[in-house]
Design a protein around this motif. Structure first.
Motif, PDB file in Angstrom:
ATOM      1  N   MET A   1     -71.958   8.931  36.149  1.00 60.18           N
ATOM      2  CA  MET A   1     -72.585   7.798  36.803  1.00 60.18           C
ATOM      3  C   MET A   1     -73.971   8.209  37.310  1.00 60.18           C
ATOM      4  O   MET A   1     -74.141   9.288  37.865  1.00 60.18           O
ATOM      5  CB  MET A   1     -71.715   7.334  37.975  1.00 60.18           C
ATOM      6  CG  MET A   1     -72.177   6.049  38.581  1.00 60.18           C
ATOM      7  SD  MET A   1     -70.929   5.292  39.636  1.00 60.18           S
ATOM      8  CE  MET A   1     -71.323   6.040  41.191  1.00 60.18           C
ATOM      9  N   LYS A   2     -74.947   7.334  37.115  1.00 60.11           N
ATOM     10  CA  LYS A   2     -76.309   7.630  37.558  1.00 60.11           C
ATOM     11  C   LYS A   2     -76.449   7.350  39.048  1.00 60.11           C
ATOM     12  O   LYS A   2     -75.869   6.407  39.572  1.00 60.11           O
ATOM     13  CB  LYS A   2     -77.309   6.776  36.789  1.00 60.11           C
ATOM     14  CG  LYS A   2     -77.345   7.064  35.307  1.00 60.11           C
ATOM     15  CD  LYS A   2     -78.405   6.223  34.625  1.00 60.11           C
ATOM     16  CE  LYS A   2     -78.460   6.514  33.148  1.00 60.11           C
ATOM     17  NZ  LYS A   2     -77.337   5.931  32.421  1.00 60.11           N
ATOM     18  N   ALA A   3     -77.281   8.137  39.703  1.00 56.21           N
ATOM     19  CA  ALA A   3     -77.575   7.910  41.114  1.00 56.21           C
ATOM     20  C   ALA A   3     -78.695   6.886  41.240  1.00 56.21           C
ATOM     21  O   ALA A   3     -79.534   6.750  40.350  1.00 56.21           O
ATOM     22  CB  ALA A   3     -77.985   9.221  41.780  1.00 56.21           C
ATOM     23  N   ALA A   4     -78.708   6.154  42.331  1.00 56.35           N
ATOM     24  CA  ALA A   4     -79.812   5.234  42.614  1.00 56.35           C
ATOM     25  C   ALA A   4     -81.096   6.035  42.801  1.00 56.35           C
ATOM     26  O   ALA A   4     -81.076   7.177  43.280  1.00 56.35           O
ATOM     27  CB  ALA A   4     -79.511   4.414  43.866  1.00 56.35           C
ATOM     28  N   VAL A   5     -82.231   5.442  42.426  1.00 58.17           N
ATOM     29  CA  VAL A   5     -83.510   6.120  42.621  1.00 58.17           C
ATOM     30  C   VAL A   5     -83.849   6.160  44.107  1.00 58.17           C
ATOM     31  O   VAL A   5     -83.256   5.455  44.924  1.00 58.17           O
ATOM     32  CB  VAL A   5     -84.644   5.433  41.829  1.00 58.17           C
ATOM     33  CG1 VAL A   5     -84.356   5.465  40.337  1.00 58.17           C
ATOM     34  CG2 VAL A   5     -84.866   4.005  42.304  1.00 58.17           C
TER      35      VAL A   5
END
Length: 197
Positions: A1-5
């Motif tokens: 899962m990608k992290a929020a910027v």
């Protein structure tokens, strides 16, 4: 899962970003223009149709050609901007579908045989690609001044005389001077424009 910027990125892309009316004289170099396109081209379009076409107007001669197509209120700021992008749409974008959307054997003919579908698809997706241009520019540290105040017939005759491309909107690009900004306008609240079902 990608992290929020990070919040810094959100500030630069959305929260602190403004529509600029004045720019510093600092030029936008070719390397930045090429990097800008290399980013924006990855934004999604329906059937990967990519109908947007871009004319980066920078030279004095090209700016002079643009002048008489602009609404009076847009002339001074456009002439002072280091770069103005004509975001246009290719009315025959579907000619590229065999290579850009090879998953469908009849993608080209779907649009070639339906002029209204081709027009609406080109307009919708070129508008979307113009928005990607704005967001990519902001992420590269550029400021933007998008505009629709121009005579499309005059602009098309001047820059696209064969009729295949049609202007959608313009974007002034450069390094903004906040002295030319109007106070930031309000935005509608979530419950005024959206609902969750």
């Amino acid at each position: 899962m990608k992290a929020a910027v990070s919040d810094d990125v959100l500030q630069q892309a959305f929260l602190a970003a403004r529509t600029f009316n004045s720019f510093s004289p600092r030029p936008v170099d070719d390397a930045t223009v090429l990097r800008l396109y290399d980013l924006l081209r990855w934004g999604p379009t329906s059937m990967n149709c990519q109908p947007a076409r871009y004319v980066f107007v920078r030279s004095t001669e090209a700016k002079a050609r643009l002048t008489n197509t602009l609404a009076a209120g847009n002339v001074a700021k456009t002439m002072a901007a280091p770069l103005t992008v004509i975001v246009a749409m290719d009315t025959q974008f579907y000619e590229h579908l065999p290579s850009q959307f090879p998953h469908s054997a009849n993608a080209r003919d779907t649009f070639a045989n339906n002029a209204e579908l081709a027009r609406s698809t080109a307009f919708r997706n070129s508008t979307l690609q113009g928005a990607y241009l704005i967001m990519a520019a902001r992420l590269l540290g550029l400021d933007c001044g998008p505009m629709s105040g121009f005579d499309a017939d005059k602009l098309n005759a001047e820059f696209f005389p064969d009729g295949r491309y049609k202007a959608n909107f313009l974007v002034n690009l450069g390094y903004g001077d906040p002295e030319g900004n109007h106070p930031r306008g309000p935005r509608l609240a979530f419950d005024e424009v959206a609902r969750i079902l």
